[in-house]
Design an enzyme around this catalytic site. Structure first.
Site: not given
Length: 293
Positions: A11, A137, A141
């Site tokens: 995106q 996650y 990160k």
């Protein structure tokens, strides 16, 4: 200027390419310094950013001025069972890009997430607040952020949240499709955050990258809402006649914990280049006009 965009098919990667080629974002024109910029946007099948030899072959001696890393492992629930894959996408890639950027004296922009916080806050998180991720996650990160900080001093870490763009899947497309199909949707109203238009994020990334104000930034559209609030506004804007029922997160159990409160404040943007991110309602209205949902 020569720019490498890693994760070109996502995106944000798509929005960056579009505004660099046209010189225009939804907020306004991008800086003139990007006029005629040379873009290198390798497809993931042709460039393995988790492999050191591949990264070095792409970057060493290529004369890049800026690398923008949009690549990540973003399957939040799947990450709980696929830790190695999550680490490859969220830790190894930023480490290798940071090392190569530093060795070649170019700037690096790395995209991170609200999931680095524990989601138990009561006010928008600042860049100076202590991260405490609760999911694989989020943990990976945060490790990726540390790699960028440790291996490339000319770095910009951009944390964002609830991202939606014109290509690929996102919450906006999913919820409108479900509403049209079923005539009703049930959405959680106990998770609060900032919806973010990828076009706006891309605009601010390009502005920040021209500076020497390195460090961690929060970059989301302004204003806070729940997923339920966000859905109601999307249905209003698109004119879809569907019932929207609020519910608690307990009705949608997930393997990875979701932050109950993950709103971010764009403090460093405001203190450096100025915060031009639009209100979330203005940004989603513009998006719905363009995408024709």
């Amino acid at each position: 200027m020569k720019i490498l965009i890693v994760g070109e098919g996502g995106q944000l990667g798509n929005e960056l390419q579009e505004i660099l080629r046209t010189g225009q974002a939804q907020i306004g024109p991008i800086p003139a310094e990007y006029k005629d910029a040379e873009l290198v946007c390798p497809h993931f099948e042709d460039f393995d950013a988790s492999d050191k030899e591949s990264v070095d072959a792409m970057i060493n001696g290529a004369g890049f001025d800026l690398i923008i890393n949009c690549a990540a492992y973003t399957a939040v629930d799947a990450a709980e069972d696929n830790v190695l894959d999550a680490r490859a996408g969220n830790v190894v890639i930023p480490q290798l890009l940071a090392m190569a950027a530093d060795a070649n004296n170019c700037k690096l922009v790395h995209i991170s997430t609200d999931y680095v916080f524990n989601g138990q806050g009561t006010r928008p998180y600042l860049e100076t607040d202590q991260p405490a991720p609760k999911s694989v996650y989020g943990i990976t990160k945060l490790e990726g952020e540390r790699m960028v900080q440790n291996f490339c001093w000319r770095h910009f870490i951009m944390r964002t949240s609830w991202l939606y763009g014109q290509v690929g899947n996102n919450f906006v497309k999913t919820i409108t499709a479900a509403a049209r199909k079923n005539g009703k949707v049930k959405v959680v109203n106990d998770q609060l955050g900032n919806p973010t238009n990828a076009n706006d994020l891309a605009y601010e990334i390009l502005k920040v990258a021209l500076t020497d104000n390195y460090g961690v930034y929060h970059c989301t559209n302004n204003g806070i809402c729940s997923w339920y609030d966000f859905t109601c506004e999307i249905l209003r804007l698109t004119g879809i006649e569907a019932e929207c029922e609020p519910c608690s997160s307990d009705e949608f159990p997930a393997k990875a914990p979701r932050p109950a409160y993950s709103a971010l404040e764009n403090q460093k943007l405001a203190q450096t280049i100025g915060d031009e991110m639009r209100d979330w309602k203005d940004a989603i209205a513009n998006y719905c006009e363009i995408v024709k949902l």
